[in-house]
Design a protein around this motif. Structure first.
Motif, mmCIF file in Angstrom:
data_model
loop_
_atom_site.group_PDB
_atom_site.id
_atom_site.type_symbol
_atom_site.label_atom_id
_atom_site.label_comp_id
_atom_site.label_asym_id
_atom_site.label_seq_id
_atom_site.Cartn_x
_atom_site.Cartn_y
_atom_site.Cartn_z
ATOM 1 N N MET A 102 -1.047 -4.078 -8.977
ATOM 2 C CA MET A 102 -1.639 -3.650 -7.716
ATOM 3 C C MET A 102 -0.944 -2.399 -7.186
ATOM 4 O O MET A 102 -1.599 -1.432 -6.771
ATOM 5 C CB MET A 102 -1.571 -4.775 -6.676
ATOM 6 C CG MET A 102 -2.177 -4.403 -5.330
ATOM 7 S SD MET A 102 -2.154 -5.770 -4.121
ATOM 8 C CE MET A 102 -3.431 -6.842 -4.786
ATOM 9 N N GLY A 103 0.369 -2.395 -7.209
ATOM 10 C CA GLY A 103 1.121 -1.270 -6.673
ATOM 11 C C GLY A 103 0.879 0.016 -7.437
ATOM 12 O O GLY A 103 0.671 1.084 -6.837
ATOM 13 N N VAL A 104 0.903 -0.045 -8.755
ATOM 14 C CA VAL A 104 0.677 1.149 -9.573
ATOM 15 C C VAL A 104 -0.749 1.665 -9.374
ATOM 16 O O VAL A 104 -0.975 2.886 -9.318
ATOM 17 C CB VAL A 104 0.951 0.854 -11.063
ATOM 18 C CG1 VAL A 104 0.565 2.046 -11.928
ATOM 19 C CG2 VAL A 104 2.427 0.517 -11.275
ATOM 20 N N ALA A 105 -1.703 0.764 -9.250
ATOM 21 C CA ALA A 105 -3.087 1.181 -8.996
ATOM 22 C C ALA A 105 -3.189 1.935 -7.676
ATOM 23 O O ALA A 105 -3.873 2.968 -7.587
ATOM 24 C CB ALA A 105 -4.008 -0.042 -8.989
ATOM 25 N N PHE A 106 -2.508 1.436 -6.654
ATOM 26 C CA PHE A 106 -2.503 2.130 -5.367
ATOM 27 C C PHE A 106 -1.868 3.514 -5.492
ATOM 28 O O PHE A 106 -2.359 4.486 -4.907
ATOM 29 C CB PHE A 106 -1.752 1.304 -4.324
ATOM 30 C CG PHE A 106 -2.474 0.068 -3.852
ATOM 31 C CD1 PHE A 106 -3.819 -0.143 -4.120
ATOM 32 C CD2 PHE A 106 -1.796 -0.907 -3.128
ATOM 33 C CE1 PHE A 106 -4.485 -1.277 -3.674
ATOM 34 C CE2 PHE A 106 -2.444 -2.040 -2.673
ATOM 35 C CZ PHE A 106 -3.793 -2.227 -2.945
#
Length: 321
Positions: free
Chosen positions: A64-68
């Protein structure tokens, strides 16, 4: 708005202002849009991601964090909160903006229902509808379903040929000595565990043929054949690494624990592109993907964040910045 919270103490989330501490660290991956995040629709957003502390959750939190990041956001990593309630409470209160949570966990543990909903889509819809009043919005669910199962080694599988829990129940009657179980103590006593499973399938495995042990030992003992069947979690990487055969829950007894993004509703209202960023990734997540990624951490000793980053690149979701 970047939100920070401090340590989870005694199961209570204490705010940064109360304890004078902050936790988490900025994500600094050199990534840009691939098939997701084009046009950087989250540019200008300060987002905090969280997760529980076990392997799969650490990987999902990093995904989730890398996608953001790839979509342009500045991201604070607060993954790895101990216990289930702390991470959810962080998202609900606004100390974090999102996490991957499990539908069955929310329905039973947080929302107080005793009976799971058999259909996975209906289970997700029920959780989504109920949690809106809590300031939480559930995005589309994954096929990834981290629920209970029984598994056996290849040798035992070739000998007995069971493929479903109904087959196991039939074997327990036709050849009672063939069925031995290795289970956790919690599973042995939960209504949605062994007692309920035996009742639902008409199994009759005597207590003398059931051994209770820690989770990690179960996989080893099942792989060695010390017990015919071991209680496992369906997305655990050790299923693949130990070449275990998972029995199908053909009567759909066990609750659905499908992973889905759980987002703070105020955050989603401010940054609605979050859904467009995460939906394609979530659609790709299934039990096979989860077992592969979890094994990279639990078996090969790789870092959860790096595993998440590598997978997102391999799938073309993100690219080197």
């Amino acid at each position: 708005m970047r939100r920070r919270a401090c340590l989870l103490l005694a199961g209570v989330l204490v705010t940064a202002s109360a304890c004078g501490l902050t936790s988490g660290s900025p994500m600094v991956d050199d990534v840009g849009p691939g098939s997701i995040g084009r046009g950087e629709p989250l540019k200008g957003a300060d987002l905090t991601v969280t997760s529980k502390e076990f392997t799969e959750q650490l990987i999902l939190g990093a995904i989730m964090g890398v996608a953001f990041e790839a979509a342009g956001a500045d991201v604070l990593d607060r993954t790895g909160i101990q216990g289930s309630i702390g991470a959810r409470e962080a998202v609900r209160s606004g100390d974090a903006d999102g996490m991957y949570e499990y539908t069955g966990t929310a329905w039973i543990n947080y929302l107080g229902n005793s009976e799971p909903i058999t259909d996975p889509r209906q289970q997700w819809q029920a959780v989504r509808d109920a949690d809106l009043k809590n300031g939480l919005t559930w995005l589309q669910p994954a096929r990834l379903n981290n629920t209970y199962a029984l598994a056996m080694n290849q040798s035992r599988y070739k000998r007995y040929g069971t493929k479903t829990l109904s087959d196991v129940a039939a074997l327990s009657k036709s050849d009672p000595g063939a069925v031995t179980l290795c289970v956790e103590s919690q599973f042995a006593n939960r209504a949605d565990g062994l007692p309920g499973m035996q009742k639902a399938y008409g199994m009759d495995v005597p207590a003398s043929r059931i051994t209770q042990m820690d989770t990690g030992i179960i996989y080893t003992q099942a792989a060695k054949g010390s017990c015919t069947y071991g209680e496992v979690f369906t997305t655990d990487g050790r299923i693949r690494s130990m070449n275990l055969v998972v029995m199908e829950d053909d009567k759909k007894f066990f609750p659905n624990y499908n992973a889905a993004p759980e987002i703070n509703s105020k955050t989603l209202k401010e940054w609605p592109a979050i859904a467009d960023v995460l939906d394609p990734i979530t659609r790709k997540l299934d039990n096979t993907v989860a077992r592969t990624l979890n094994a990279k951490v639990d078996v090969d000793g790789e870092d959860p964040h790096q595993v998440a980053l590598d997978w997102l690149k391999e799938e073309g979701f993100v690219k080197e910045g």
